[in-house]
Design a protein around this motif. Structure first.
Motif, PDB file in Angstrom:
ATOM      1  N   ILE A 119       0.813  -1.221   0.000  1.00 21.67           N
ATOM      2  CA  ILE A 119       0.000   0.000   0.000  1.00 21.67           C
ATOM      3  C   ILE A 119       0.845   1.269   0.000  1.00 21.67           C
ATOM      4  O   ILE A 119       0.304   2.375  -0.059  1.00 21.67           O
ATOM      5  N   GLY A 120       2.166   1.118   0.057  1.00 19.05           N
ATOM      6  CA  GLY A 120       3.017   2.304   0.034  1.00 19.05           C
ATOM      7  C   GLY A 120       4.423   2.002   0.504  1.00 19.05           C
ATOM      8  O   GLY A 120       4.771   0.857   0.802  1.00 19.05           O
ATOM      9  N   GLY A 121       5.234   3.051   0.547  1.00 23.76           N
ATOM     10  CA  GLY A 121       6.612   2.878   0.996  1.00 23.76           C
ATOM     11  C   GLY A 121       7.377   4.187   0.923  1.00 23.76           C
ATOM     12  O   GLY A 121       6.899   5.190   0.385  1.00 23.76           O
ATOM     13  N   ASP A 122       8.567   4.187   1.482  1.00 19.45           N
ATOM     14  CA  ASP A 122       9.420   5.367   1.453  1.00 19.45           C
ATOM     15  C   ASP A 122      10.856   4.946   1.708  1.00 19.45           C
ATOM     16  O   ASP A 122      11.129   3.789   2.037  1.00 19.45           O
ATOM     17  N   ARG A 123      11.757   5.886   1.522  1.00 20.77           N
ATOM     18  CA  ARG A 123      13.162   5.630   1.840  1.00 20.77           C
ATOM     19  C   ARG A 123      13.733   6.860   2.540  1.00 20.77           C
ATOM     20  O   ARG A 123      13.530   7.997   2.098  1.00 20.77           O
ATOM     21  N   VAL A 124      14.423   6.594   3.662  1.00 22.14           N
ATOM     22  CA  VAL A 124      15.069   7.664   4.415  1.00 22.14           C
ATOM     23  C   VAL A 124      16.573   7.435   4.370  1.00 22.14           C
ATOM     24  O   VAL A 124      17.049   6.343   4.696  1.00 22.14           O
ATOM     25  N   VAL A 125      17.319   8.453   3.956  1.00 23.80           N
ATOM     26  CA  VAL A 125      18.780   8.367   3.916  1.00 23.80           C
ATOM     27  C   VAL A 125      19.355   9.357   4.927  1.00 23.80           C
ATOM     28  O   VAL A 125      19.116  10.562   4.827  1.00 23.80           O
ATOM     29  N   THR A 126      20.073   8.833   5.916  1.00 24.21           N
ATOM     30  CA  THR A 126      20.710   9.653   6.946  1.00 24.21           C
ATOM     31  C   THR A 126      22.215   9.684   6.664  1.00 24.21           C
ATOM     32  O   THR A 126      22.843   8.635   6.525  1.00 24.21           O
ATOM     33  N   THR A 127      22.762  10.884   6.570  1.00 26.89           N
ATOM     34  CA  THR A 127      24.176  11.057   6.227  1.00 26.89           C
ATOM     35  C   THR A 127      24.921  11.728   7.378  1.00 26.89           C
ATOM     36  O   THR A 127      24.440  12.720   7.937  1.00 26.89           O
ATOM     37  N   TYR A 128      26.066  11.174   7.739  1.00 25.78           N
ATOM     38  CA  TYR A 128      26.898  11.783   8.760  1.00 25.78           C
ATOM     39  C   TYR A 128      28.349  11.377   8.513  1.00 25.78           C
ATOM     40  O   TYR A 128      28.647  10.595   7.615  1.00 25.78           O
ATOM     41  N   ARG A 129      29.254  11.930   9.294  1.00 25.05           N
ATOM     42  CA  ARG A 129      30.686  11.656   9.113  1.00 25.05           C
ATOM     43  C   ARG A 129      31.277  11.207  10.451  1.00 25.05           C
ATOM     44  O   ARG A 129      30.906  11.717  11.502  1.00 25.05           O
ATOM     45  N   THR A 130      32.174  10.234  10.395  1.00 21.91           N
ATOM     46  CA  THR A 130      32.822   9.766  11.615  1.00 21.91           C
ATOM     47  C   THR A 130      34.325  10.036  11.572  1.00 21.91           C
ATOM     48  O   THR A 130      34.942  10.047  10.508  1.00 21.91           O
ATOM     49  N   CYS A 143      14.142   3.922  14.901  1.00 14.43           N
ATOM     50  CA  CYS A 143      13.053   4.861  14.619  1.00 14.43           C
ATOM     51  C   CYS A 143      13.580   6.135  13.968  1.00 14.43           C
ATOM     52  O   CYS A 143      12.960   6.686  13.047  1.00 14.43           O
ATOM     53  N   PHE A 144      14.723   6.605  14.447  1.00 15.53           N
ATOM     54  CA  PHE A 144      15.315   7.807  13.875  1.00 15.53           C
ATOM     55  C   PHE A 144      15.677   7.597  12.407  1.00 15.53           C
ATOM     56  O   PHE A 144      15.414   8.448  11.558  1.00 15.53           O
ATOM     57  N   LEU A 145      16.265   6.435  12.090  1.00 18.72           N
ATOM     58  CA  LEU A 145      16.676   6.165  10.716  1.00 18.72           C
ATOM     59  C   LEU A 145      15.475   6.011   9.791  1.00 18.72           C
ATOM     60  O   LEU A 145      15.587   6.214   8.580  1.00 18.72           O
ATOM     61  N   LEU A 146      14.315   5.651  10.335  1.00 17.56           N
ATOM     62  CA  LEU A 146      13.095   5.549   9.536  1.00 17.56           C
ATOM     63  C   LEU A 146      12.315   6.864   9.515  1.00 17.56           C
ATOM     64  O   LEU A 146      11.292   6.968   8.845  1.00 17.56           O
ATOM     65  N   GLY A 147      12.804   7.849  10.252  1.00 18.96           N
ATOM     66  CA  GLY A 147      12.071   9.103  10.349  1.00 18.96           C
ATOM     67  C   GLY A 147      10.852   8.964  11.230  1.00 18.96           C
ATOM     68  O   GLY A 147       9.885   9.700  11.085  1.00 18.96           O
ATOM     69  N   LEU A 148      10.880   8.012  12.178  1.00 15.10           N
ATOM     70  CA  LEU A 148       9.724   7.720  13.025  1.00 15.10           C
ATOM     71  C   LEU A 148      10.096   7.828  14.488  1.00 15.10           C
ATOM     72  O   LEU A 148      10.023   6.857  15.231  1.00 15.10           O
ATOM     73  N   GLU A 149      10.505   8.995  14.931  1.00 14.57           N
ATOM     74  CA  GLU A 149      10.751   9.142  16.351  1.00 14.57           C
ATOM     75  C   GLU A 149       9.457   8.777  17.082  1.00 14.57           C
ATOM     76  O   GLU A 149       8.368   9.229  16.704  1.00 14.57           O
ATOM     77  N   PRO A 150       9.525   7.929  18.116  1.00 14.25           N
ATOM     78  CA  PRO A 150       8.327   7.373  18.742  1.00 14.25           C
ATOM     79  C   PRO A 150       7.280   8.402  19.166  1.00 14.25           C
ATOM     80  O   PRO A 150       6.089   8.141  19.111  1.00 14.25           O
TER      81      PRO A 150
END
Length: 294
Positions: free
Chosen positions: A91-102, A221-228
């Motif tokens: 019924i749907g979907g999305d993609r979340v890309v989180t970028t950072y540097r270590t 949850c953060f990586l999915l953009g779904l903070e509880p």
């Protein structure tokens, strides 16, 4: 690994992902399932949410003592989410890309580069019926901006969840963690589809499914953009248990090579390795950083 743009019925044009620009890339990935409550047409429904989480770490090609563990890296965490209803329809979907540097110290311990910060982008897939057909017929998903993504092995679990939700009148997440899989196997054999379930058989593999530890649920949850505590758009996401499908995650190294067209492409370097490790660990500093800047 690439995303593409589709023009009608023509073969999509390949567009490089940002992590492909690095001389070397370390990729870790795992698949997850959870049951979520989603509001559809004003009513609450229990939906199966499948996630393919890939963590790309890009770095240079200079080899020295401690390489590559003591090398700074650009990290791209890509979470592709597919939502399937109780009758087996995507019924749907999305993609979340989180970028950072270590930044790595002399002991190889990675810390977040706070001067770079944390960036997160979300892309929405096309609507349900068309998305469902594209997944079943071509093993691809398409974003609303026209880009496409090849599902590869993630397709096995999506199709599996479709069959389970449609056939057994139970949510895929509940079934895959069931302790009595022999009963499920008999039901599937009776309806003639047991041999077609790639992720389920042999059942001994899914017997090792593990719940995501509470300590890293906030990371997931953060990586999915779904903070509880936050409801996104018109969907409500009360979080239930989150499970990694199988005990093992996977690891693959890549090396950038130049093709005949002058472009650089990522080529596998070494073999794919299954590992019993939690790929969510090591991303906690990102969450701590976000807490401090709120």
């Amino acid at each position: 690994m690439g995303i593409s743009v589709s023009f009608g019925d023509y073969e999509p044009e390949r567009i490089p992902e940002p992590w492909e620009k690095h001389p070397r890339v370390n990729l870790k990935w795992a698949y997850y399932t959870q049951s979520i409550s989603m509001t559809i047409n004003g009513e609450s429904h229990c939906v199966t949410a499948l996630t393919s989480l890939k963590k790309y770490s890009g770095y240079g090609d200079e080899k020295f003592k401690g390489y590559p563990n003591q090398q700074d890296k650009d990290v791209y965490a890509s979470a592709l989410n597919i939502y399937i209803n109780n009758i087996g329809e995507v019924i749907g979907g999305d993609r979340v890309v989180t970028t950072y540097r270590t930044i790595a110290d002399a002991k190889g311990i990675e810390e977040l580069d706070r001067s770079f910060g944390v960036k997160r982008e979300k892309e929405i897939l096309i609507d349900g019926p068309e998305l469902h057909r594209l997944i079943v017929e071509k093993g691809r998903v398409r974003f609303r901006n026209g880009k496409e993504h090849i599902l590869n092995s993630f397709l096995n679990y999506i199709k599996e969840a479709m069959i389970i939700n449609r056939t057994l009148d139970q949510n895929y997440t509940r079934i895959i963690i069931s302790e009595d899989k022999s009963k499920i196997e008999k039901i599937l054999a009776r309806i003639g589809i047991a041999g077609g379930l790639v992720g389920f058989i042999p059942f001994s593999e899914t017997a090792g499914v593990a719940i995501v530890a509470k300590e890293v649920v906030s990371v997931f949850c953060f990586l999915l953009g779904l903070e509880p505590e936050i409801n996104t758009l018109d969907k409500a996401f009360p979080m239930y248990d989150i499970y990694q499908i199988g005990k093992k995650s996977y690891h693959q190294d890549y090396l950038a090579v130049q093709g005949q067209d002058g472009e650089f492409y990522q080529k596998k370097d070494g073999i794919q390795e299954p590992r019993e490790e939690d790929i969510l660990k090591g991303i906690e500093p990102v969450i701590e950083y976000k807490k401090k800047i709120k």
